[in-house]
Design a protein around this motif. Structure first.
Motif, PDB file in Angstrom:
ATOM      1  N   VAL A 100       0.824  -1.214   0.000  1.00 19.12           N
ATOM      2  CA  VAL A 100       0.000   0.000   0.000  1.00 19.12           C
ATOM      3  C   VAL A 100       0.857   1.263   0.000  1.00 19.12           C
ATOM      4  CG1 VAL A 100      -1.897  -1.162   1.190  1.00 19.12           C
ATOM      5  CG2 VAL A 100      -0.136   0.018   2.530  1.00 19.12           C
ATOM      6  N   LEU A 101       0.199   2.361  -0.298  1.00 16.11           N
ATOM      7  CA  LEU A 101       0.839   3.671  -0.267  1.00 16.11           C
ATOM      8  C   LEU A 101       0.970   4.153   1.172  1.00 16.11           C
ATOM      9  CD1 LEU A 101       1.769   6.202  -1.967  1.00 16.11           C
ATOM     10  CD2 LEU A 101      -0.560   7.050  -1.635  1.00 16.11           C
ATOM     11  N   LYS A 102       2.154   4.685   1.506  1.00 15.22           N
ATOM     12  CA  LYS A 102       2.360   5.315   2.811  1.00 15.22           C
ATOM     13  C   LYS A 102       2.639   6.793   2.583  1.00 15.22           C
ATOM     14  CE  LYS A 102       3.959   1.121   5.104  1.00 15.22           C
ATOM     15  NZ  LYS A 102       5.033   0.472   5.899  1.00 15.22           N
ATOM     16  N   GLU A 103       2.015   7.608   3.375  1.00 13.26           N
ATOM     17  CA  GLU A 103       2.058   9.051   3.124  1.00 13.26           C
ATOM     18  C   GLU A 103       3.412   9.683   3.403  1.00 13.26           C
ATOM     19  OE1 GLU A 103      -1.258  11.387   4.209  1.00 13.26           O
ATOM     20  OE2 GLU A 103      -2.702   9.751   4.050  1.00 13.26           O
ATOM     21  N   ASP A 104       4.306   8.946   4.083  1.00 17.67           N
ATOM     22  CA  ASP A 104       5.626   9.507   4.336  1.00 17.67           C
ATOM     23  C   ASP A 104       6.639   9.164   3.243  1.00 17.67           C
ATOM     24  OD1 ASP A 104       5.882   6.823   4.902  1.00 17.67           O
ATOM     25  OD2 ASP A 104       6.901   7.105   6.831  1.00 17.67           O
ATOM     26  N   TYR A 105       6.198   8.448   2.193  1.00 15.38           N
ATOM     27  CA  TYR A 105       7.094   8.171   1.072  1.00 15.38           C
ATOM     28  C   TYR A 105       7.448   9.488   0.368  1.00 15.38           C
ATOM     29  CZ  TYR A 105       6.147   3.113   1.323  1.00 15.38           C
ATOM     30  OH  TYR A 105       6.055   1.796   1.709  1.00 15.38           O
ATOM     31  N   LYS A 106       8.696   9.596  -0.042  1.00 14.51           N
ATOM     32  CA  LYS A 106       9.153  10.788  -0.766  1.00 14.51           C
ATOM     33  C   LYS A 106       9.197  10.548  -2.270  1.00 14.51           C
ATOM     34  CE  LYS A 106       9.847  12.860   3.144  1.00 14.51           C
ATOM     35  NZ  LYS A 106       8.847  13.869   3.612  1.00 14.51           N
ATOM     36  N   LYS A 107       9.707   9.368  -2.672  1.00 19.12           N
ATOM     37  CA  LYS A 107       9.833   9.028  -4.088  1.00 19.12           C
ATOM     38  C   LYS A 107       9.344   7.598  -4.300  1.00 19.12           C
ATOM     39  CE  LYS A 107      13.850  11.863  -5.388  1.00 19.12           C
ATOM     40  NZ  LYS A 107      15.195  11.809  -6.040  1.00 19.12           N
ATOM     41  N   ILE A 108       8.463   7.421  -5.283  1.00 23.06           N
ATOM     42  CA  ILE A 108       7.968   6.082  -5.594  1.00 23.06           C
ATOM     43  C   ILE A 108       7.962   5.882  -7.110  1.00 23.06           C
ATOM     44  CG2 ILE A 108       6.543   5.923  -3.520  1.00 23.06           C
ATOM     45  CD1 ILE A 108       4.097   6.576  -5.196  1.00 23.06           C
ATOM     46  N   ALA A 109       7.925   4.619  -7.515  1.00 23.17           N
ATOM     47  CA  ALA A 109       7.773   4.281  -8.930  1.00 23.17           C
ATOM     48  C   ALA A 109       6.901   3.039  -9.034  1.00 23.17           C
ATOM     49  CB  ALA A 109       9.135   4.031  -9.585  1.00 23.17           C
ATOM     50  N   PHE A 110       6.213   2.927 -10.159  1.00 24.63           N
ATOM     51  CA  PHE A 110       5.367   1.770 -10.423  1.00 24.63           C
ATOM     52  C   PHE A 110       5.809   1.108 -11.722  1.00 24.63           C
ATOM     53  CE2 PHE A 110       2.605   4.822  -8.191  1.00 24.63           C
ATOM     54  CZ  PHE A 110       2.168   4.051  -7.119  1.00 24.63           C
ATOM     55  N   LEU A 111       5.927  -0.211 -11.702  1.00 22.32           N
ATOM     56  CA  LEU A 111       6.145  -1.006 -12.901  1.00 22.32           C
ATOM     57  C   LEU A 111       4.954  -1.943 -13.003  1.00 22.32           C
ATOM     58  CD1 LEU A 111       9.910  -2.017 -12.359  1.00 22.32           C
ATOM     59  CD2 LEU A 111       9.007   0.052 -13.448  1.00 22.32           C
ATOM     60  N   THR A 112       4.131  -1.747 -14.022  1.00 26.79           N
ATOM     61  CA  THR A 112       2.914  -2.545 -14.098  1.00 26.79           C
ATOM     62  C   THR A 112       2.484  -2.747 -15.540  1.00 26.79           C
ATOM     63  OG1 THR A 112       0.666  -2.760 -13.183  1.00 26.79           O
ATOM     64  CG2 THR A 112       1.325  -0.578 -13.962  1.00 26.79           C
ATOM     65  N   GLY A 113       1.551  -3.679 -15.732  1.00 26.31           N
ATOM     66  CA  GLY A 113       1.032  -3.950 -17.065  1.00 26.31           C
ATOM     67  C   GLY A 113      -0.412  -4.397 -17.008  1.00 26.31           C
ATOM     68  N   GLY A 206       0.802  -6.820 -11.284  1.00 25.13           N
ATOM     69  CA  GLY A 206       0.474  -7.425 -12.565  1.00 25.13           C
ATOM     70  C   GLY A 206       0.365  -8.935 -12.472  1.00 25.13           C
ATOM     71  N   PRO A 207       0.292  -9.600 -13.608  1.00 28.84           N
ATOM     72  CA  PRO A 207       0.274 -11.063 -13.620  1.00 28.84           C
ATOM     73  C   PRO A 207       1.547 -11.615 -12.991  1.00 28.84           C
ATOM     74  CG  PRO A 207      -0.262 -10.152 -15.784  1.00 28.84           C
ATOM     75  CD  PRO A 207       0.232  -9.019 -14.948  1.00 28.84           C
ATOM     76  N   GLY A 208       1.472 -12.858 -12.498  1.00 34.35           N
ATOM     77  CA  GLY A 208       2.584 -13.456 -11.784  1.00 34.35           C
ATOM     78  C   GLY A 208       3.899 -13.411 -12.537  1.00 34.35           C
ATOM     79  N   GLY A 209       3.862 -13.721 -13.835  1.00 33.17           N
ATOM     80  CA  GLY A 209       5.080 -13.726 -14.636  1.00 33.17           C
ATOM     81  C   GLY A 209       5.722 -12.360 -14.715  1.00 33.17           C
ATOM     82  N   MET A 210       4.896 -11.334 -14.849  1.00 35.27           N
ATOM     83  CA  MET A 210       5.429  -9.982 -14.947  1.00 35.27           C
ATOM     84  C   MET A 210       6.007  -9.526 -13.608  1.00 35.27           C
ATOM     85  SD  MET A 210       3.676  -6.374 -16.078  1.00 35.27           S
ATOM     86  CE  MET A 210       4.731  -4.918 -16.204  1.00 35.27           C
ATOM     87  N   VAL A 211       5.326  -9.843 -12.526  1.00 39.90           N
ATOM     88  CA  VAL A 211       5.819  -9.454 -11.211  1.00 39.90           C
ATOM     89  C   VAL A 211       7.196 -10.055 -10.959  1.00 39.90           C
ATOM     90  CG1 VAL A 211       5.458  -9.727  -8.723  1.00 39.90           C
ATOM     91  CG2 VAL A 211       3.548  -9.055 -10.188  1.00 39.90           C
ATOM     92  N   THR A 212       7.349 -11.335 -11.267  1.00 38.89           N
ATOM     93  CA  THR A 212       8.643 -11.995 -11.080  1.00 38.89           C
ATOM     94  C   THR A 212       9.719 -11.366 -11.955  1.00 38.89           C
ATOM     95  OG1 THR A 212       7.564 -14.093 -10.515  1.00 38.89           O
ATOM     96  CG2 THR A 212       9.857 -14.205 -11.235  1.00 38.89           C
ATOM     97  N   ALA A 213       9.376 -11.117 -13.232  1.00 40.60           N
ATOM     98  CA  ALA A 213      10.349 -10.540 -14.168  1.00 40.60           C
ATOM     99  C   ALA A 213      10.779  -9.142 -13.737  1.00 40.60           C
ATOM    100  CB  ALA A 213       9.756 -10.504 -15.576  1.00 40.60           C
ATOM    101  N   LYS A 215      10.600  -7.791 -10.703  1.00 39.34           N
ATOM    102  CA  LYS A 215      11.330  -7.856  -9.444  1.00 39.34           C
ATOM    103  C   LYS A 215      12.779  -8.256  -9.700  1.00 39.34           C
ATOM    104  CE  LYS A 215      11.307  -9.984  -4.853  1.00 39.34           C
ATOM    105  NZ  LYS A 215      10.598 -10.919  -3.933  1.00 39.34           N
ATOM    106  N   ASN A 216      12.982  -9.270 -10.533  1.00 38.14           N
ATOM    107  CA  ASN A 216      14.339  -9.714 -10.869  1.00 38.14           C
ATOM    108  C   ASN A 216      15.104  -8.614 -11.597  1.00 38.14           C
ATOM    109  OD1 ASN A 216      13.898 -12.201  -9.690  1.00 38.14           O
ATOM    110  ND2 ASN A 216      13.343 -13.214 -11.614  1.00 38.14           N
ATOM    111  N   LEU A 217      14.401  -7.891 -12.479  1.00 35.51           N
ATOM    112  CA  LEU A 217      15.031  -6.789 -13.214  1.00 35.51           C
ATOM    113  C   LEU A 217      15.552  -5.733 -12.240  1.00 35.51           C
ATOM    114  CD1 LEU A 217      15.459  -5.451 -16.092  1.00 35.51           C
ATOM    115  CD2 LEU A 217      13.309  -4.277 -15.668  1.00 35.51           C
ATOM    116  N   CYS A 218      14.725  -5.370 -11.273  1.00 37.19           N
ATOM    117  CA  CYS A 218      15.118  -4.358 -10.294  1.00 37.19           C
ATOM    118  C   CYS A 218      16.312  -4.820  -9.469  1.00 37.19           C
ATOM    119  CB  CYS A 218      13.939  -4.022  -9.383  1.00 37.19           C
ATOM    120  SG  CYS A 218      12.593  -3.137 -10.195  1.00 37.19           S
ATOM    121  N   LEU A 219      16.305  -6.065  -9.056  1.00 35.20           N
ATOM    122  CA  LEU A 219      17.413  -6.584  -8.259  1.00 35.20           C
ATOM    123  C   LEU A 219      18.703  -6.616  -9.074  1.00 35.20           C
ATOM    124  CD1 LEU A 219      15.589  -9.492  -6.385  1.00 35.20           C
ATOM    125  CD2 LEU A 219      16.298  -7.290  -5.434  1.00 35.20           C
ATOM    126  N   GLU A 220      18.589  -6.983 -10.358  1.00 37.14           N
ATOM    127  CA  GLU A 220      19.766  -6.995 -11.235  1.00 37.14           C
ATOM    128  C   GLU A 220      20.337  -5.592 -11.417  1.00 37.14           C
ATOM    129  OE1 GLU A 220      18.518  -8.742 -14.880  1.00 37.14           O
ATOM    130  OE2 GLU A 220      18.101 -10.710 -13.984  1.00 37.14           O
TER     131      GLU A 220
END
Length: 236
Positions: A100-113, A206-213, A215-220
């Motif tokens: 969920v969104l927290k109001e004390d966040y300063k910078k956020i990004a979304f990756l979705t499809g 997003g769909p399971g495949g996209m979430v995994t992809a 997440k792995n992209l961000c970690l890489e």
């Protein structure tokens, strides 16, 4: 489990295959942007996964209604949902979810499809309604331009709040709109458009495949795993 009740007040065709349903609850319901509910058609068996399904809120909790959004399929649940008429009763439970969104966040990004955009709309709608200064960037991927759900609303959010920036990506054909990017969300796209990505809380929906992809992209790319907020969209 106590079921909440409401009345269908509006249907909105978002794309040729995606529809939003606005419901006026009989009693108030509080939720945090990013959460989801369960629409219940089989009250006798609450665990009936075919007829009782989870769908994300696609509206800010500040709105006088709740909204959820569904892609049209041939399932029994879809047929029941799309068969509802204005003023028909809808039973639901919730809210659920910790991504969920927290109001004390300063910078956020979304990756979705695709239909994974729904919790993102809830969050950005809330940010705009409260005139929050959270630095927000959205990468939203779809196969074609006519499948971009909530595009008028997303464009409006971006126009209203200069802290919001949106990038649409199209995967199956070159977009006609030169403001849209071509291809799947990838490292080069993020490096070019989001140079401070390591400083952000990054939500992946997003769909399971996209979430995994994603997440792995961000970690890489060197993102801190503690900054990744993921939830597989389970409302298909």
């Amino acid at each position: 489990m106590v079921l909440l009740k409401g009345r269908l007040i509006q249907r909105i065709q978002r794309t040729p295959s995606v529809v939003s349903f606005r419901v006026k609850p009989d009693t108030g319901i509080e939720f945090i942007p990013g959460q989801f509910l369960r629409v219940v058609f089989d009250e006798s068996n609450i665990e009936n996964k075919d007829m009782n399904k989870y769908l994300s809120f696609s509206s800010s909790p500040l709105r006088p209604y709740i909204e959820f959004t569904k892609r049209i399929t041939d399932s029994a649940f879809s047929k029941k949902l799309f068969g509802l008429k204005i003023n028909d009763q809808i039973n639901f439970s919730g809210p659920f979810g910790q991504c969920v969104l927290k109001e004390d966040y300063k910078k956020i990004a979304f990756l979705t499809g695709g239909i994974g955009i729904t919790p993102v709309v809830s969050m950005i709608d809330y940010i705009c309604e409260k005139k929050m200064s959270i630095d927000t960037v959205l990468f939203y991927s779809n196969r074609t331009e006519d499948e971009i759900a909530f595009k008028p609303e997303l464009d409006s959010f971006q126009n209203k709040n200069h802290n919001i920036k949106i990038f649409y990506t199209i995967t199956d054909c070159f977009p006609k709109d030169n403001k849209c990017l071509y291809g799947f969300i990838n490292k080069n796209m993020i490096y070019q458009k989001l140079t401070d990505f390591r400083e952000r809380k990054i939500f992946v929906f997003g769909p399971g495949g996209m979430v995994t992809a994603m997440k792995n992209l961000c970690l890489e790319m060197g993102c801190d795993s503690r900054n990744l907020k993921t939830e597989t969209f389970i409302g298909y």
